[in-house]
Design a protein around this motif. Structure first.
Motif, PDB file in Angstrom:
ATOM      1  N   UNK A 192      -8.113  -6.502   3.967  1.00  0.00           N
ATOM      2  CA  UNK A 192      -7.384  -7.398   4.868  1.00  0.00           C
ATOM      3  C   UNK A 192      -8.361  -7.990   5.877  1.00  0.00           C
ATOM      4  N   UNK A 193      -8.289  -9.299   6.066  1.00  0.00           N
ATOM      5  CA  UNK A 193      -9.173  -9.963   7.013  1.00  0.00           C
ATOM      6  C   UNK A 193      -8.604  -9.828   8.418  1.00  0.00           C
ATOM      7  N   UNK A 194      -9.485  -9.820   9.421  1.00  0.00           N
ATOM      8  CA  UNK A 194      -9.035  -9.591  10.794  1.00  0.00           C
ATOM      9  C   UNK A 194      -8.034 -10.627  11.286  1.00  0.00           C
ATOM     10  N   UNK A 241     -12.731  -1.564  11.786  1.00  0.00           N
ATOM     11  CA  UNK A 241     -13.386  -2.617  11.007  1.00  0.00           C
ATOM     12  C   UNK A 241     -13.585  -2.173   9.562  1.00  0.00           C
ATOM     13  N   UNK A 242     -14.073  -0.940   9.372  1.00  0.00           N
ATOM     14  CA  UNK A 242     -14.260  -0.412   8.020  1.00  0.00           C
ATOM     15  C   UNK A 242     -12.925  -0.245   7.304  1.00  0.00           C
ATOM     16  N   UNK A 243     -11.904   0.209   8.040  1.00  0.00           N
ATOM     17  CA  UNK A 243     -10.583   0.415   7.453  1.00  0.00           C
ATOM     18  C   UNK A 243     -10.017  -0.905   6.943  1.00  0.00           C
ATOM     19  N   UNK A 244     -10.098  -1.947   7.760  1.00  0.00           N
ATOM     20  CA  UNK A 244      -9.620  -3.262   7.331  1.00  0.00           C
ATOM     21  C   UNK A 244     -10.351  -3.730   6.076  1.00  0.00           C
ATOM     22  N   UNK A 245     -11.664  -3.534   6.072  1.00  0.00           N
ATOM     23  CA  UNK A 245     -12.465  -3.972   4.923  1.00  0.00           C
ATOM     24  C   UNK A 245     -12.055  -3.250   3.653  1.00  0.00           C
ATOM     25  N   UNK A 246     -11.876  -1.935   3.743  1.00  0.00           N
ATOM     26  CA  UNK A 246     -11.509  -1.159   2.564  1.00  0.00           C
ATOM     27  C   UNK A 246     -10.095  -1.475   2.089  1.00  0.00           C
ATOM     28  N   UNK A 247      -9.208  -1.810   3.039  1.00  0.00           N
ATOM     29  CA  UNK A 247      -7.838  -2.162   2.658  1.00  0.00           C
ATOM     30  C   UNK A 247      -7.746  -3.602   2.169  1.00  0.00           C
ATOM     31  N   UNK A 272       0.841  -1.197   0.000  1.00  0.00           N
ATOM     32  CA  UNK A 272       0.000   0.000   0.000  1.00  0.00           C
ATOM     33  C   UNK A 272       0.876   1.247   0.000  1.00  0.00           C
ATOM     34  N   UNK A 273       0.401   2.292  -0.647  1.00  0.00           N
ATOM     35  CA  UNK A 273       1.080   3.586  -0.636  1.00  0.00           C
ATOM     36  C   UNK A 273       0.141   4.618  -0.034  1.00  0.00           C
TER      37      UNK A 273
END
Length: 224
Positions: A205-207, A197-203, A134-135
């Motif tokens: 990446x699973x928890x 939770x939203x940040x992980x989803x948008x990036x 990611x950048x």
């Protein structure tokens, strides 16, 4: 928030350090002399320096002037029993950003620390940070994966950037809340968990495999 407390009174120093940790979950380094305050300030990165005016090894105003002369840009709060107008002027002219007269209530000290932490004293970080493919672009406040732009809200971007700047460190929910929303915001700490939770989803990446790790009962950490 990371605080350097320079106070030579053992009872007051211990009490203030304890209350900052207990009431706000701040990380506090406590020293009792001017030279130690100077060395610690230059050796580590603090959100605010809390300097007592009268200390062995150099009083607070002398240490503040010395640090400013060396190019120190961080926030400085002066503690003192001196309360005349000229004393206040001298303290601020030494390079302090705020001034608190003893005796004081711990809640007022906390309020002043929060106010100082929201001001942008920190040096500008590199515009671009890279992690796990990611950048992160700070000027445009965008995140990309290759040619793909990941749409983040301003809060999500600020939270991700805060984690990136503190890779490997555990950030408590209270610190995150203070930095991103401010303690006077009309939201609660659960907002942080929802934003993560939203940040992980948008990036994408699973928890379980996330490099944004939950530290149970404490907060979050971004792995290197």
């Amino acid at each position: 928030m990371k605080i350097l407390l320079a106070e030579d009174d053992p009872l007051l120093g211990e009490l203030v350090a304890h209350m900052l940790k207990k009431k706000a979950s701040y990380h506090v380094d406590w020293v009792t002399g001017g030279e130690d305050a100077y060395d610690y300030a230059l050796a580590s990165s603090y959100d605010v320096l809390v300097l007592d005016w009268m200390m062995p090894g150099g009083d607070g105003t002398a240490i503040c002037r010395r640090l400013r002369k060396e190019g120190y840009k961080g926030a400085v709060l002066m503690l003192t029993a001196k309360d005349t107008l000229q004393d206040r002027i001298d303290g601020l002219d030494s390079g302090a950003d705020d001034y608190l007269v003893k005796p004081f209530e711990i809640d007022e000290l906390l309020a002043r620390l929060r106010a100082l932490s929201r001001r942008n004293f920190a040096p500008i970080h590199e515009e671009t940070a890279r992690i796990r493919g990611l950048e992160l672009h700070r000027t445009s406040q965008t995140v990309h994966r290759g040619e793909e732009r990941i749409q983040l809200s301003p809060r999500e971007f600020q939270l991700f950037d805060l984690l990136v700047q503190n890779q490997g460190l555990v950030l408590t929910r209270e610190v995150i809340f203070d930095r991103i929303w401010g303690f006077d915001a009309d939201v609660n700490l659960k907002t942080i968990d929802a934003t993560i939770k939203l940040l992980r989803k948008k990036l994408g990446i699973s928890e379980p495999d996330s490099f944004i790790q939950s530290v149970r009962g404490v907060g979050y950490r971004l792995e290197h």
